[in-house]
Design an enzyme around this catalytic site. Structure first.
Site, PDB file in Angstrom:
ATOM      1  N   HIS A  78       0.670  -1.237   0.016  1.00 30.47           N
ATOM      2  CA  HIS A  78      -0.070  -0.200  -0.090  1.00 30.47           C
ATOM      3  C   HIS A  78       0.858   1.146  -0.011  1.00 30.47           C
ATOM      4  CE1 HIS A  78      -3.302  -2.679   1.973  1.00 30.47           C
ATOM      5  NE2 HIS A  78      -3.162  -3.056   0.875  1.00 30.47           N
ATOM      6  N   HIS A 237      -9.169  -2.068  -4.968  1.00 32.47           N
ATOM      7  CA  HIS A 237      -7.996  -2.425  -4.147  1.00 32.47           C
ATOM      8  C   HIS A 237      -7.179  -3.184  -4.764  1.00 32.47           C
ATOM      9  CE1 HIS A 237      -5.817  -2.272  -0.397  1.00 32.47           C
ATOM     10  NE2 HIS A 237      -5.871  -3.446  -0.608  1.00 32.47           N
ATOM     11  N   ASP A 241      -3.327  -2.685  -5.110  1.00 33.33           N
ATOM     12  CA  ASP A 241      -2.170  -3.603  -4.680  1.00 33.33           C
ATOM     13  C   ASP A 241      -1.333  -3.960  -5.917  1.00 33.33           C
ATOM     14  OD1 ASP A 241      -2.843  -4.235  -2.028  1.00 33.33           O
ATOM     15  OD2 ASP A 241      -3.949  -6.036  -2.533  1.00 33.33           O
ATOM     16  N   HIS A 264      -0.544 -11.177  -4.953  1.00 33.97           N
ATOM     17  CA  HIS A 264       1.010 -10.767  -4.853  1.00 33.97           C
ATOM     18  C   HIS A 264       1.922 -11.961  -5.454  1.00 33.97           C
ATOM     19  CE1 HIS A 264      -0.797  -7.388  -2.275  1.00 33.97           C
ATOM     20  NE2 HIS A 264      -1.148  -8.274  -1.408  1.00 33.97           N
TER      21      HIS A 264
END
Length: 303
Positions: A78, A237, A241, A264
């Protein structure tokens, strides 16, 4: 010339780690030309530095973790997203613990901190990584792709089989030449399912998580009293990310990222795959800012 940027002043904040639940002191400091973004564990003696680079990513369970030997910094995405969105090339990030504070679960508070510190242009050309050809990685029905694009664009699609998601937009594409990162993406919060939280806490994860710093979803809907900040906050969001994860290339991108259910781990695999394929990218600078495909807002004055 499009120049590199750092912070004008030192600025500090306090928060808690999303997964550790620990109180964390955060200090953002200016850094010299070509430093990049460097995380510093100031609670250790001597201080351990971990550059924000794709090759330093260790664990990618629920967040992106940077490692240097047995020293780690969790949940960097973030803050890195805010750095990317404001075009910060060089900064030191000092932490008093092993995790970046979660703040409100978005990049908004970090954007505010950086803007409060002010931005300063440096006397060196800003380096961009330009995507020259398509690069894709896939795993278990998930996909992450880079394609050439004259600008910076992030497209993402999520696919959750849950009533809250079925009724909402699950895909979004943001072209940052015409859309503001600060207005359209930075305030999108992380989200989690009530059903997962007990399991996570048993495994010492999400110990600092609450409706104060995440969108919490149960079988009936969103538990947060104030609801959502954007109709498509969930997928926004994921875009936030991804922007943070992509900044681990060490430079701003000229190209498009497309994610389908990516997270991720796959984002990092895409970065490593790109870096290995030397014919798929090049580093460029712009002596004449008017020829650049990406326009950054002028340095924000310190408040």
């Amino acid at each position: 010339m499009i120049k590199q940027r750092t912070l004008k002043n030192i600025i500090r904040a306090t928060g808690v780690g999303l997964h550790s639940g620990e109180k964390v002191y955060l200090t953002l400091k200016p850094a010299p030309v070509n430093t990049g973004i460097v995380f510093c564990r100031a609670d250790l003696d001597p201080v351990v530095q971990i550059p924000a680079r794709a090759e330093n990513v260790g664990d990618t369970t629920l967040s992106t973790t940077l490692v240097n030997g047995d020293v780690k910094v969790d949940t960097v995405e973030h803050l890195l997203s805010a750095m990317a969105g404001l075009g910060i090339d060089n900064a030191y990030v000092e932490l008093s613990a092993s995790e970046v504070p979660i703040m409100d679960g978005s990049a908004g508070p970090f954007v505010f901190l950086i803007q409060s510190a002010g931005l300063e242009e440096q006397d060196a050309p800003k380096k961009f990584i330009r995507i020259l050809r398509e690069v894709t990685v896939e795993e278990g029905g998930k996909r992450a792709t880079f394609v050439p694009f004259e600008g910076f664009k992030v497209s993402f699609e999520i696919d959750f089989d849950h009533p809250v998601f079925r009724d909402r937009t699950q895909s979004a594409s943001v072209d940052f030449s015409s859309t503001s990162f600060v207005k359209e993406v930075s305030r999108a919060r992380t989200f989690g399912f009530m059903s997962d939280i007990e399991y996570l806490r048993k495994h010492n994860l999400a110990l600092g998580g609450s409706v104060e710093n995440a969108i919490v979803v149960d079988k009936d809907g969103v538990l947060n009293e104030d609801g959502l900040r954007y109709e498509d906050e969930f997928v926004k969001h994921k875009i936030l990310d991804a922007i943070g994860d992509l900044y681990l290339l060490g430079n701003s991108l000229i190209g498009e990222f497309r994610g389908f259910k990516s997270g991720h781990a796959l984002n990092n695999r895409l970065l490593r795959t790109l870096i290995e394929q030397k014919d798929a990218w090049e580093v460029v600078t712009f002596e004449d800012a008017s020829t650049a495909p990406i326009s950054y807002m002028r340095p924000v004055a310190a408040v």
